[in-house]
Structure formats: structure tokens, C-alpha cells
Design a protein around this motif. Structure first.
Motif, mmCIF file in Angstrom:
data_model
loop_
_atom_site.group_PDB
_atom_site.id
_atom_site.type_symbol
_atom_site.label_atom_id
_atom_site.label_comp_id
_atom_site.label_asym_id
_atom_site.label_seq_id
_atom_site.Cartn_x
_atom_site.Cartn_y
_atom_site.Cartn_z
ATOM 1 N N ALA A 241 28.265 22.527 46.778
ATOM 2 C CA ALA A 241 28.068 23.471 47.880
ATOM 3 C C ALA A 241 29.313 24.333 48.091
ATOM 4 O O ALA A 241 29.197 25.524 48.399
ATOM 5 N N VAL A 242 30.504 23.753 47.910
ATOM 6 C CA VAL A 242 31.744 24.536 47.989
ATOM 7 C C VAL A 242 31.737 25.595 46.891
ATOM 8 O O VAL A 242 32.029 26.774 47.136
ATOM 9 N N LEU A 243 31.394 25.178 45.659
ATOM 10 C CA LEU A 243 31.340 26.135 44.544
ATOM 11 C C LEU A 243 30.302 27.225 44.809
ATOM 12 O O LEU A 243 30.550 28.404 44.522
ATOM 13 N N ASP A 244 29.163 26.839 45.353
ATOM 14 C CA ASP A 244 28.123 27.822 45.658
ATOM 15 C C ASP A 244 28.607 28.806 46.728
ATOM 16 O O ASP A 244 28.325 30.007 46.650
ATOM 17 N N THR A 245 29.336 28.315 47.717
ATOM 18 C CA THR A 245 29.850 29.167 48.792
ATOM 19 C C THR A 245 30.766 30.258 48.242
ATOM 20 O O THR A 245 30.728 31.401 48.701
ATOM 21 N N PHE A 246 31.571 29.888 47.260
ATOM 22 C CA PHE A 246 32.543 30.835 46.698
ATOM 23 C C PHE A 246 32.120 31.351 45.323
ATOM 24 O O PHE A 246 32.959 31.795 44.543
ATOM 25 N N ASP A 247 30.824 31.348 45.073
ATOM 26 C CA ASP A 247 30.306 31.781 43.767
ATOM 27 C C ASP A 247 30.740 33.206 43.415
ATOM 28 O O ASP A 247 31.172 33.469 42.292
ATOM 29 N N ALA A 248 30.661 34.127 44.357
ATOM 30 C CA ALA A 248 31.028 35.525 44.067
ATOM 31 C C ALA A 248 32.514 35.630 43.733
ATOM 32 O O ALA A 248 32.891 36.342 42.784
ATOM 33 N N GLU A 249 33.354 34.917 44.463
ATOM 34 C CA GLU A 249 34.796 34.952 44.215
ATOM 35 C C GLU A 249 35.133 34.330 42.860
ATOM 36 O O GLU A 249 35.969 34.852 42.118
ATOM 37 N N ILE A 250 34.468 33.232 42.544
ATOM 38 C CA ILE A 250 34.691 32.555 41.257
ATOM 39 C C ILE A 250 34.265 33.463 40.103
ATOM 40 O O ILE A 250 34.986 33.614 39.114
ATOM 41 N N LYS A 251 33.106 34.079 40.239
ATOM 42 C CA LYS A 251 32.614 34.984 39.190
ATOM 43 C C LYS A 251 33.536 36.182 39.027
ATOM 44 O O LYS A 251 33.799 36.623 37.903
ATOM 45 N N ASP A 252 34.060 36.707 40.134
ATOM 46 C CA ASP A 252 34.981 37.832 40.070
ATOM 47 C C ASP A 252 36.262 37.437 39.331
ATOM 48 O O ASP A 252 36.698 38.153 38.411
ATOM 49 N N LEU A 253 36.855 36.313 39.711
ATOM 50 C CA LEU A 253 38.068 35.851 39.020
ATOM 51 C C LEU A 253 37.797 35.587 37.541
ATOM 52 O O LEU A 253 38.608 35.926 36.683
ATOM 53 N N ALA B 108 35.554 36.914 35.592
ATOM 54 C CA ALA B 108 35.375 38.170 34.861
ATOM 55 C C ALA B 108 36.715 38.839 34.593
ATOM 56 O O ALA B 108 36.937 39.400 33.519
ATOM 57 N N ARG B 109 37.632 38.775 35.567
ATOM 58 C CA ARG B 109 38.938 39.425 35.413
ATOM 59 C C ARG B 109 39.894 38.632 34.533
ATOM 60 O O ARG B 109 40.735 39.224 33.867
ATOM 61 N N ARG B 110 39.787 37.293 34.539
ATOM 62 C CA ARG B 110 40.842 36.481 33.931
ATOM 63 C C ARG B 110 40.347 35.530 32.841
ATOM 64 O O ARG B 110 41.130 34.773 32.289
ATOM 65 N N GLY B 111 39.053 35.546 32.546
ATOM 66 C CA GLY B 111 38.545 34.789 31.408
ATOM 67 C C GLY B 111 38.268 33.313 31.643
ATOM 68 O O GLY B 111 38.159 32.543 30.683
ATOM 69 N N TYR B 112 38.109 32.883 32.905
ATOM 70 C CA TYR B 112 37.818 31.469 33.158
ATOM 71 C C TYR B 112 36.412 31.138 32.702
ATOM 72 O O TYR B 112 35.489 31.935 32.843
ATOM 73 N N ARG B 113 36.278 29.931 32.150
ATOM 74 C CA ARG B 113 34.983 29.521 31.616
ATOM 75 C C ARG B 113 34.399 28.302 32.305
ATOM 76 O O ARG B 113 33.224 28.009 32.141
ATOM 77 N N THR B 114 35.221 27.575 33.042
ATOM 78 C CA THR B 114 34.733 26.391 33.740
ATOM 79 C C THR B 114 35.528 26.204 35.036
ATOM 80 O O THR B 114 36.632 26.721 35.145
ATOM 81 N N VAL C 266 41.640 20.154 49.534
ATOM 82 C CA VAL C 266 40.448 20.443 48.734
ATOM 83 C C VAL C 266 40.722 21.779 48.071
ATOM 84 O O VAL C 266 41.097 22.744 48.741
ATOM 85 N N ALA C 267 40.553 21.837 46.751
ATOM 86 C CA ALA C 267 40.842 23.072 46.020
ATOM 87 C C ALA C 267 39.819 23.294 44.914
ATOM 88 O O ALA C 267 39.342 22.341 44.299
ATOM 89 N N VAL C 268 39.515 24.554 44.677
ATOM 90 C CA VAL C 268 38.711 24.952 43.523
ATOM 91 C C VAL C 268 39.699 25.201 42.388
ATOM 92 O O VAL C 268 40.701 25.892 42.565
ATOM 93 N N ARG C 269 39.416 24.592 41.225
ATOM 94 C CA ARG C 269 40.256 24.781 40.039
ATOM 95 C C ARG C 269 39.423 25.543 39.014
ATOM 96 O O ARG C 269 38.254 25.244 38.821
ATOM 97 N N LEU C 270 40.034 26.519 38.351
ATOM 98 C CA LEU C 270 39.356 27.280 37.311
ATOM 99 C C LEU C 270 40.147 27.145 36.022
ATOM 100 O O LEU C 270 41.382 27.081 36.053
ATOM 101 N N PHE C 271 39.436 27.114 34.891
ATOM 102 C CA PHE C 271 40.060 26.892 33.597
ATOM 103 C C PHE C 271 39.509 27.844 32.544
ATOM 104 O O PHE C 271 38.323 28.150 32.537
ATOM 105 N N VAL C 272 40.397 28.264 31.641
ATOM 106 C CA VAL C 272 39.973 28.999 30.454
ATOM 107 C C VAL C 272 39.495 27.984 29.415
ATOM 108 O O VAL C 272 38.426 28.125 28.829
#
Length: 179
Positions: free
Chosen positions: A55-67, A69-75, A155-161
């Protein structure tokens, strides 16, 4: 807003423009997310279930997708740390060693507080004290580590290439002194 403390002088840098200017000089990406859109049952909850993490990931889905797209995160995922985390001491011991990564390390703080300690050729080590809404990306191959503040909750969202997730490479530095 994040605040910075330069460890060897104890100088503090505060204020949106000053923090952003300092971090930009060190190639540290800094942005803000609107954490007020987080559902009340997710805000300040440090024992999230897998469904709540989603639900946290869903809440910030637009922000995650934006990052991504800009920085190449895949997971991406959500990490929760608190006194309720069964292996908290082992995780902190791993996080609190100076290390580098072959990709940038990005965290979006959703709840709680934490500190990235980052090495700078100009300033030695500096702390970036983070609060909910702060998004930070430490550049690849930059010596750093992460720790919690005294209340030991985050609590933090982590993004990875890389799809392997968090992979650290130890960095020996005899000049580093714990605060």
C-alpha cells in the motif's frame, strides 16, 4: 527538510536552499515527496505487513515511476526498522559500516528519521539528517553509511538499478571517527 552537519567542524546547514545547494555540490540528489497522502494507518507505523508495504508503494507509485524513468531503477521495496524488527542489531551493524555501491543508493523516507553519513573530498564526512518526505540518492562509489536516530524508527522506500537489491562493498577508512 533535511539538515546537514559537517562532522569535522560541527557546522550545521539548514534551510531548503542551503541544503539543496550543499547536496548538489556533492552530486547528492535530494527531493521531497508529499507524505501527507499516506493513509493514517500507514503513517508512523513501523511494523508494516507485506500488504501494508504494498500500500505504501501504491501510494507513491507515480513518484516511483518518475524516479525510475529518470534514473533507471528496475526494482523497489519498503524497509521498516524499529525495536520490533527481530534482527535490528544485525541489520544496523551491516548498514553502519562504511561502504560503497556500484549504483546510487536512494531512499525515500516515509516515516521516522535516519541519517546518511557521506564522505566528501572537501569536507570529510557529513551527516544528512532525514525526516518524512525526504528523498536522497548517494552517488555510486561514494563512501557512506546509514544509521537511525535515537528513537530507532524508520520506514523507507528503496529503489535499485540492480535486481539483486542492496549490495555493499566495504570501504576501509582509518580517518573516520564515529560521532
Amino acid at each position: 527538510m533535511a539538515e546537514i552537519r559537517i562532522r569535522n567542524t560541527n557546522e550545521r546547514i539548514a534551510g531548503d536552499d542551503n541544503v539543496l545547494e550543499f547536496l548538489n555540490k556533492h552530486e547528492v540528489v535530494y527531493e521531497k515527496w508529499d507524505v501527507s497522502k499516506l493513509a493514517p494507518e500507514l503513517s508512523e507505523n513501523f511494523t508494516l505487513t507485506d500488504e501494508q508495504k504494498q500500500a505504501v508503494l501504491d501510494t507513491f507509485d507515480a513518484e516511483i515511476k518518475d524516479l525510475s524513468a529518470r534514473r533507471g531503477y528496475r526494482t523497489w521495496d519498503v524497509i521498516t526498522l524499529s525495536e520490533a524488527t527481530p534482527d535490528l542489531e544485525a541489520k544496523l551493524a551491516k548498514f553502519e559500516e562504511i561502504h560503497t555501491h556500484t549504483e546510487d543508493e536512494i531512499r525515500a523516507i516515509v516515516s521516522g528519521n535516519g541519517i546518511f553519513i557521506i564522505k566528501s573530498p572537501e569536507h570529510g564526512y557529513f551527516d544528512v539528517e532525514l525526516e518524512p518526505g525526504d528523498v536522497i540518492s548517494v552517488p555510486e562509489n561514494t563512501p557512506h553509511f546509514f544509521t537511525l536516530v535515537d528513537n530507532r524508527k524508520i520506514v523507507a522506500v528503496r529503489l535499485f538499478v540492480e535486481t539483486d537489491g542492496w549490495v555493499a562493498h566495504p570501504f576501509a577508512d582509518s580517518s573516520f571517527q564515529k560521532a
